[in-house]
Scaffold this motif. Structure first.
Motif, short mmCIF file in Angstrom:
data_model
loop_
_atom_site.label_atom_id
_atom_site.label_comp_id
_atom_site.label_asym_id
_atom_site.label_seq_id
_atom_site.Cartn_x
_atom_site.Cartn_y
_atom_site.Cartn_z
N SER A 67 55.50 57.48 35.29
CA SER A 67 56.75 56.79 35.59
C SER A 67 57.03 56.64 37.08
CB SER A 67 57.93 57.49 34.90
OG SER A 67 57.83 57.38 33.51
N ALA A 71 57.58 53.20 38.97
CA ALA A 71 58.75 52.91 39.80
C ALA A 71 58.35 52.26 41.12
CB ALA A 71 59.53 54.19 40.07
N LEU A 122 63.58 50.97 34.21
CA LEU A 122 63.75 51.16 35.65
C LEU A 122 64.31 49.90 36.30
CD1 LEU A 122 60.48 53.09 36.57
CD2 LEU A 122 62.77 54.02 36.21
N THR A 334 69.96 57.96 38.90
CA THR A 334 69.93 56.90 39.92
C THR A 334 70.31 57.40 41.31
OG1 THR A 334 72.21 56.21 39.48
CG2 THR A 334 70.48 55.15 38.18
N ALA A 342 65.54 53.31 41.48
CA ALA A 342 64.46 53.22 40.50
C ALA A 342 63.58 54.47 40.54
CB ALA A 342 63.61 51.97 40.75
N ALA A 346 63.10 57.22 37.73
CA ALA A 346 61.74 57.47 37.26
C ALA A 346 61.43 58.96 37.23
CB ALA A 346 60.74 56.75 38.16
#
Length: 404
Positions: A67, A71, A122, A334, A342, A346
């Motif tokens: 992830s 991102a 994302l 966030t 993002a 992530a």
């Protein structure tokens, strides 16, 4: 429709497109969430054991550790392109699942669905961060997160009905067609926007923007740890409750779809409550409260899993507590990397992925050997760890902001 829940203080772009993006995420979530409750049915279709399909699910979840790399890829794209690419990947993975001839191919399909959904999530999370200040962000996140509940309530329920009538492969095929259709609408209707490194981050009201690097890092790691154990707690229930209902109470795929529909209603109520209350109650505190409900629910299910009605009530409490907790926690993600919403999200999703992947194998094996009791205990213990981690994150943030 969902835009009506937002007043004029929210950006016009958000009010105009929140319903479309929630619908797109609903379909992606349905594709992603279909496998766990129907794991036994899929295992029979692939002629493998529940243990083997549980390993496949764990491998697919481990792919979520990519992830943060996803991102970085998302950060180079506009939000619209990132979401469109993610949806197309979900559709491709779902088609591959429908065509799977064995557990290896099915695993690859699950990996594709999982990582593609991460790309979409994302992009959506960064889009929300671009347009909504942190102190009001949970309302918008909560509205879009109703897609997680509706993904189960409508998406997985419909796929379950198709499974009962035709088969699980047909269910995946129907879902893939729906995802392709909504992708076309998103690509056409969502306005062009700049890539992440050109956009304005409205998270300046977040606590992590006002505290030292060392304490911000501790808070971030506590949040990630909380996401990891929270997802592990939920996965312990999600990968076993379908088999439990089939084995102990002789549920069919069609009757299981009815239960899935009911659980979806509960998740929807939890998402809506989070949208209304989390900003006022505090994000870490709200997430911890949701996780705390999973502790007695898991312990109760361990004791009374041979009673259908009571067992279903306890299962619903656990899943609703999880939904409230995860919706409340997403807005926190966030902020943990202040320069990149993002990437922060992530990292939270990567932690959640570790929790799901670690829980999948022991939960299915514990169920195969001991029934529903031990996976339920496992869920309760992990949920208790979540409460401790999130309350710790809240305490660190409070101390840092006050200067102590």
């Amino acid at each position: 429709m969902l835009g009506r829940a937002l007043d004029s203080s929210y950006a016009p772009e958000v009010r105009a497109h929140v319903t479309l993006l929630t619908a797109a995420r609903l379909l992606a979530n349905a594709c992603y969430r279909f496998a766990p409750p129907f794991l036994a049915t899929i295992a029979r279709g692939l002629d493998v054991s529940l243990d083997e399909i549980g390993v496949a699910l764990a491998v697919a979840e481990l792919a979520g550790l990519l992830s943060p790399m996803t991102a970085r890829f998302v950060d180079r794209l506009s939000r619209r392109v990132a979401m469109t690419v993610g949806l197309l990947g979900v559709a491709a993975g779902t088609l591959l699942a429908a065509a799977s001839g064995g557990v290896a191919m099915f695993t690859i399909a699950l990996v594709s669905i999982s990582q593609s959904k991460v790309a979409f999530d994302l992009g959506l999370g960064a889009w929300i961060s671009d347009h909504v200040p942190y102190d009001r962000r949970s309302r918008v996140v909560g509205l879009t997160e109703t897609s997680w509940a509706f993904g189960l309530l409508l998406g997985v329920s419909v796929m379950g009905i198709v499974t009962g009538l035709v088969g699980w492969r047909a269910a995946y095929l129907v879902a893939a067609i729906a995802v392709v259709a909504v992708t076309a609408v998103v690509a056409v209707r969502l306005p062009r926007d700049p890539a992440a490194d050109q956009s304005i981050d409205l998270a300046t009201g977040a606590p992590t923007m006002h505290i030292g690097l060392r304490r911000a890092g501790l808070r971030a790691w506590l949040v990630i740890a909380g996401a990891m154990t929270l997802m592990g707690a939920s996965q312990s229930l999600f990968v076993t409750f379908g088999s439990w209902l089939e084995d102990v109470f002789e549920f069919t795929p069609a009757t299981l779809a009815v239960i899935v529909f009911g659980l979806g209603l509960g998740e929807l109520a939890a998402s809506v409550t989070s949208a209304r209350r989390t900003d006022a109650w505090g994000k870490e505190w709200s997430a911890a409260m949701g996780a705390s409900l999973m502790v007695p629910a898991g312990l109760g299910l361990a004791l009374w899993n041979d009673h259908l009605s009571l067992g279903l009530v306890l299962l619903a409490i656990g899943i609703c507590g999880f939904e409230f907790a995860i919706v409340s926690a997403l807005a926190i993600g966030t902020t943990i990397v202040p320069t990149s919403p993002a990437r922060g999200l992530a990292l939270l999703l990567a932690g959640a992925t570790v929790g799901r992947s670690i829980a999948s194998i022991p939960a299915t094996r514990l169920y195969d050997r001991h029934g529903m009791a031990w996976p339920a205990v496992m869920s309760a213990v992990l949920a208790a760890c979540t409460v401790a981690a999130l309350l710790g994150a809240r305490r660190v943030g409070d101390r840092a902001v006050s200067g102590h």
